[in-house]
Design an enzyme around this catalytic site. Structure first.
Site, short mmCIF file in Angstrom:
data_model
loop_
_atom_site.label_atom_id
_atom_site.label_comp_id
_atom_site.label_asym_id
_atom_site.label_seq_id
_atom_site.Cartn_x
_atom_site.Cartn_y
_atom_site.Cartn_z
N GLU A 246 9.48 8.43 -16.81
CA GLU A 246 8.15 9.01 -17.04
C GLU A 246 7.68 8.74 -18.47
O GLU A 246 6.52 8.40 -18.70
CB GLU A 246 8.17 10.52 -16.78
CG GLU A 246 8.14 10.85 -15.29
CD GLU A 246 8.35 12.33 -15.01
OE1 GLU A 246 8.22 12.70 -13.84
OE2 GLU A 246 8.67 13.10 -15.94
N LYS B 244 16.39 21.57 -10.88
CA LYS B 244 15.74 20.30 -11.17
C LYS B 244 16.59 19.29 -11.94
O LYS B 244 17.33 19.63 -12.84
CB LYS B 244 14.47 20.55 -11.99
CG LYS B 244 13.45 21.42 -11.30
CD LYS B 244 12.63 20.64 -10.32
CE LYS B 244 11.48 19.96 -11.04
NZ LYS B 244 10.73 19.13 -10.12
N SER C 118 15.05 21.20 -16.08
CA SER C 118 13.88 22.06 -16.30
C SER C 118 14.34 23.34 -16.98
O SER C 118 15.42 23.84 -16.70
CB SER C 118 13.23 22.38 -14.96
OG SER C 118 12.46 23.57 -15.05
N HIS D 67 0.83 -1.22 0.00
CA HIS D 67 0.00 0.00 0.00
C HIS D 67 0.86 1.26 0.00
O HIS D 67 0.44 2.30 0.51
CB HIS D 67 -0.95 0.05 1.21
CG HIS D 67 -1.68 -1.23 1.45
ND1 HIS D 67 -2.88 -1.53 0.87
CD2 HIS D 67 -1.35 -2.31 2.21
CE1 HIS D 67 -3.28 -2.73 1.26
NE2 HIS D 67 -2.36 -3.23 2.06
#
Ligand code: ARG
Length: 470
Positions: free
Chosen positions: A297, A290, A284, A163
């Site tokens: 992704e 970043k 970024s 979970h």
């Protein structure tokens, strides 16, 4: 009129009075993408021509001329000297027309006892066969990367999750080898899929077979097929083999996507479990700090695209009456895209896993909180004679107590621990340690050092032995 533009120059132009409308030509042509089947198409045609010559269906000389011509065309295509014409519709007719242009009327004998319907089914099966081998070897590289991680960081303990909540301590190697297993199943699935892909439909002709005395076994053998198809109508209509391959690719992508999701979480500053090399991340355009996990992704994102291809083909097939219908031409673009997407995803993920660095300090630190050894305490009481349900209750209450005090179980003093239950003695401290918990999980398939070492050895052995042979 440019060549091929008027109905007379179409290979099927005999019964036509009018040239094809430009819009129709654009709409129906497939050579734009099916030209990637050229190697398989030529291979199939060579086998067919050889068989026609051997069986005396065409003259041996013609058969030789055809084979020679096809080899020349193959060379032209590979050298980039071949001009594909959309007026000639697809890869098959482009090559056949070029052959006749090259060798004269003998070229017109190649299509004896054959239809594009069995031809395209043959090409597509040969193509998927190659793709299966390619995808298989890409998965192998990824599996090797997991083995490398498991081996290099053997003994590193981290929290295991259910979970997405910390559950029990595990070995990092155990986690890596879980992925090894998933991809092992994918390779076994591909191997199984191949057994249905590797069937030869050639000789089924348009739908009903042929009246020529062809030798289907001979062409099948030359092309490396395991068997010939049983029913000519099924053979030209069947795309189950493509569907199965798309399903295999979908499962591979699903596995890659789950892996990606974990990597994205693990890379976040909140987890900080792994460091990905700069070479595998991107930045970024606005936020200078970043370092983003764009590769996982994108893999996660592209998974949808591969599922889409599977759904598209299932849907294309669902309403088709026997036998060949032009709808079937829609099988290729989707499958090419899905295979390319899966191949590039596998390749990039193998490199990423190979170069991934676990943050052992953070992983170990995270095992100290979250009551990871609560189950071990319950098991301790069970081993002293308490029924498991009662032990569960005792430890549950202890956890509640700890939570109210902002303490971990192992931070309770021995006297406090003993007060939890009369069966608790001094030896309880051993079971509350994270290392002890991992070490105790000796059962086959568990996260103890011994079974994980055995799993690692088995994985290496499997990698050496497994092979998809044609
Ligand atoms: N380009 C076609 C396809 O991909 C080849 C078969 C065409 N057959 C036909 N009867 N029109 O399916």
């Amino acid at each position: 009129m440019t060549e091929g533009k008027d109905h007379k120059s179409k290979l099927w132009g005999g019964r036509f009075q009018q040239a094809t409308e430009e819009l129709v030509e654009d709409f129906t042509e497939s050579v734009r993408y099916d030209k990637r089947l050229y190697r398989h198409d030529i291979k199939g045609s060579i086998a067919h021509a050889r068989m026609l010559g051997e069986k005396g269906i065409i003259a041996r000389q013609d058969s030789e001329l055809i084979i020679d011509g096809l080899n020349k065309i193959l060379e032209q295509i590979e050298k980039g000297e071949f001009t594909w014409k959309k007026e000639l519709e697809d890869v098959h007719m482009n090559i056949e027309k070029a052959l006749t242009d090259l060798i004269g009327p003998a070229g017109g004998r190649l299509h004896t006892a054959r239809s594009r319907n069995d031809q395209v089914a043959t090409d597509f099966r040969l193509y998927i066969r190659d793709e299966i081998l390619k995808i298989d070897s890409l998965i192998q590289k990824l599996q090797e990367a997991f083995v490398l991680q498991a081996e290099r960081h053997f003994g590193l303990v981290m929290p295991g999750f259910t979970h997405l909540q910390k559950a029990q301590p595990i070995l990092y190697s155990h986690h890596m080898l879980a992925y090894f297993e998933m991809f092992k199943r994918d390779r076994l699935r591909l191997k199984d899929c191949l057994s249905r892909v590797n069937i030869c439909p050639l000789g089924s002709a348009a739908l009903a077979g042929t009246s020529y005395p062809i030798d289907r076994q001979m062409t099948a053998k030359e092309l490396g097929f395991e068997a010939v198809s049983q029913n000519s109508m099924d053979a030209v209509s069947d795309r189950d083999f493509a569907l199965e391959f798309l399903f295999c690719l979908s499962v591979i992508m699903m596995h890659l996507s789950r892996l990606s999701e974990e990597l994205i979480l693990w890379m976040s500053s909140e987890f900080s479990y792994v460091e990905l090399p700069d070479a595998y991340c991107t930045g970024s355009s606005i936020m200078p700090q970043k370092k983003n996990p764009d590769v996982p992704e994108l893999v996660r994102g592209k998974t949808g695209r591969v599922y889409g291809s599977l759904m598209a083909l299932l849907t294309t097939l669902k309403g088709l009456p026997l036998t060949y219908n032009r709808d079937l031409q829609e099988d290729k673009e989707q499958l090419f895209d899905a295979a390319d997407t899966t191949a590039s995803s596998l390749a990039v993920m193998a490199g990423l896993i190979m170069n991934m660095q676990p943050n052992s300090a953070k992983m170990s630190k995270d095992t100290e909180t979250g009551f990871l050894t609560a189950t071990d305490l319950a098991d301790y009481l069970v081993k002293k004679g308490l029924p498991f349900r009662q032990a569960h209750e005792v430890v549950g209450k202890a956890v509640a107590q700890c939570l109210s005090k902002g303490k971990e179980l192992q931070a309770l003093g021995i006297d406090e621990l003993k007060r939890l239950h009369p069966l608790i003695e001094d030896d309880v401290l051993d079971v509350l340690s994270v290392e002890g918990s991992v070490a105790s999980r000796k059962c086959f398939g568990g996260t103890g050092h011994q079974p994980v070492q055995e799993a690692l050895d088995a994985a290496k052995k499997w990698l050496e032995e497994f092979k998809i042979i044609l």
